[in-house]
Design a protein around this motif. Structure first.
Motif, short mmCIF file in Angstrom:
data_model
loop_
_atom_site.label_atom_id
_atom_site.label_comp_id
_atom_site.label_asym_id
_atom_site.label_seq_id
_atom_site.Cartn_x
_atom_site.Cartn_y
_atom_site.Cartn_z
N LYS A 212 3.15 -4.64 -2.38
CA LYS A 212 1.94 -5.14 -1.72
C LYS A 212 0.68 -4.85 -2.53
CE LYS A 212 2.58 -2.52 1.86
NZ LYS A 212 3.80 -1.81 1.44
N THR A 213 0.56 -3.63 -3.02
CA THR A 213 -0.64 -3.26 -3.76
C THR A 213 -0.74 -4.06 -5.06
OG1 THR A 213 -0.62 -1.06 -2.79
CG2 THR A 213 -1.89 -1.32 -4.80
N VAL A 214 0.41 -4.23 -5.71
CA VAL A 214 0.43 -5.02 -6.94
C VAL A 214 -0.08 -6.45 -6.67
CG1 VAL A 214 1.97 -6.08 -8.65
CG2 VAL A 214 2.22 -3.67 -8.09
N ILE B 115 -8.49 -5.17 1.27
CA ILE B 115 -8.31 -3.86 1.91
C ILE B 115 -6.84 -3.44 1.86
CG2 ILE B 115 -8.72 -2.46 3.97
CD1 ILE B 115 -10.59 -4.69 4.96
N ASP B 116 -6.57 -2.38 1.13
CA ASP B 116 -5.20 -1.86 1.07
C ASP B 116 -5.03 -0.80 2.16
OD1 ASP B 116 -2.63 -1.69 0.17
OD2 ASP B 116 -3.11 -0.80 -1.78
N GLU B 117 -3.80 -0.54 2.56
CA GLU B 117 -3.48 0.41 3.64
C GLU B 117 -4.35 0.10 4.87
OE1 GLU B 117 -0.96 2.25 3.25
OE2 GLU B 117 -0.75 2.43 1.08
N MET B 118 -4.45 -1.18 5.19
CA MET B 118 -5.38 -1.64 6.22
C MET B 118 -5.03 -1.09 7.61
SD MET B 118 -6.66 -5.53 6.73
CE MET B 118 -7.68 -6.05 8.13
MG LIG Z 1 0.58 0.09 -1.69
#
Ligand SMILES: [Mg+2]
Ligand SMILES: Nc1ncnc2c1ncn2[C@@H]1O[C@H](COP(=O)(O)OP(=O)(O)O)[C@@H](O)[C@H]1O
Length: 346
Positions: free
Chosen positions: A11-13, A129-132
């Motif tokens: 997801k982050t990538v 927004i990561d880890e939303m």
């Molecule tokens: Mg991640």
């Protein structure tokens, strides 16, 4: 858009790739990672204020800057609403925009000013927004309302979020229209074909290859999880002395890779758990990769669900588990149950 899935699926990538695309098209891009708890709330808001200023300044010299300059007052003023004092002394001018001190009004005015400026420059305003799932409820609700409004008014403002599988649920709990606000994408295991490609392609680019049997050993160990493919692939590459990776080396690579995972990916989460929390995690591990019923866990431990609620909440805050739905609990990390079982044996 909202991407959701377990840890280590990419997801982050993906989020970074999307943000980079937006940046290359001269969008105003803000990237942040939400953090849980009261301290996390403050840190996330301060980061948002800082990123806004930095993101805008990155466009200096670009066509958007001519229009964006005028929004710098709103960007400066919003910092106060976000509780990030001192960030914006250099740009604050009291223009009466985004300075009411009410988060909802101020964010709305800021997004309006900035996205209209970006529209003039034929670009957009993207908030990544990561880890939303860890975003505090107030800020989440405000952002959803503004995204909703932006859709109605045609402002080029886009939130792209990534988080655990409970994120879509959190969004629709915060705002009923949340279900229709985003394009939801579940990110999970890669298909066998994609996983094979992820291993074989980079190796072939440097003139090496894996024997077919070796490839299938690595693939079945990784079970389609990108992070595991990375670990087993690296381990195989490091192990094999020749240009063709044979089955025996793949077997050794799986052993070493699993040990790397046990001492890194899994261990990091296990170490953060207190003894009482580990007892809870062990009770969960009996269900394997499946979600556990919180009532069932309580029964296994001979305690009341209420008594265990604190432990459960702490584990959620630590990011080890999440609640896929009310009354159930699951590991955020694929393979965690197997790791815990190995701990019991060892
Ligand atoms: Mg991640
Ligand atoms: N599409 C992909 N193909 C192969 N490996 C990937 C892919 N996406 C991610 N990875 C690997 O998985 C790891 C974890 O990705 P990450 O984006 O951090 O996962 P998440 O944010 O879902 O926890 C990355 O460091 C990378 O090694």
């Amino acid at each position: 858009m909202v991407l959701s899935g377990l840890r280590g699926v990419g997801k982050t990538v993906l989020l970074n790739v999307f943000a980079e695309h937006a940046r290359q098209n001269d969008w105003l891009v803000i990237q942040l990672e939400a953090q849980p708890g009261e301290a996390g709330k403050g840190a996330t808001r301060a980061k948002l204020a800082r990123e806004l200023e930095v993101g805008a300044r990155r466009l200096r010299g670009k066509p958007a800057w001519a229009y964006l300059k005028e929004s710098m007052a709103s960007i400066g003023n919003i910092s106060a609403s976000l509780g990030a004092t001192g960030v914006s002394a250099s740009v604050t001018t009291n223009q009466g925009r985004a300075d009411s001190g009410n988060l909802d009004i101020d964010i709305e005015e800021l997004v309006e000013d900035v996205s209209l400026a970006m529209r003039k420059a034929r670009a957009g305003f993207g908030l990544f927004i990561d880890e939303m799932q860890d975003l505090d409820e107030e800020l989440l609700t405000v952002l959803l309302s503004v995204q909703h409004l932006a859709g109605q008014r045609g402002w080029p403002f886009y939130i792209v979020g990534a988080g655990l599988p409970n994120l879509p649920g959190k969004i629709s709990e915060a705002r009923t229209y949340g279900e229709r606000l985003f394009l939801y994408k579940t990110i999970g295991q890669l298909t066998e074909e994609a996983a094979a490609e992820a291993l074989a392609l980079p190796i072939s680019r440097i003139g090496a290859s894996t024997a077919p049997e070796a490839l299938s050993i690595l693939l079945s160990a990784a079970n389609g999880y990108p992070y595991f493919l990375q670990i087993y692939g690296r381990s195989a590459w490091d192990e094999a002395p020749d240009k063709v990776i044979p089955a025996e080396d793949a077997q050794v690579a799986v052993r070493y890779g699993t040990s790397d995972l046990d001492h890194g990916f899994f261990e990091a989460r296990w170490q953060r758990a207190t003894p009482a929390e580990r007892v809870y995690l062990r009770a969960m591990a009996l269900d394997g990769e499946q979600p556990s019923s919180t009532g069932e866990i309580a029964a296994r431990l001979g305690k009341s669900t209420n008594k265990l609620a604190v432990i459960r909440q702490r584990l959620i805050t630590k990011g080890v588990v999440y609640a896929p739905e009310y009354g159930s609990i699951q590991f955020t990390v694929p393979g965690m149950a197997g790791f815990i079982e190995r701990q019991t044996e060892g």
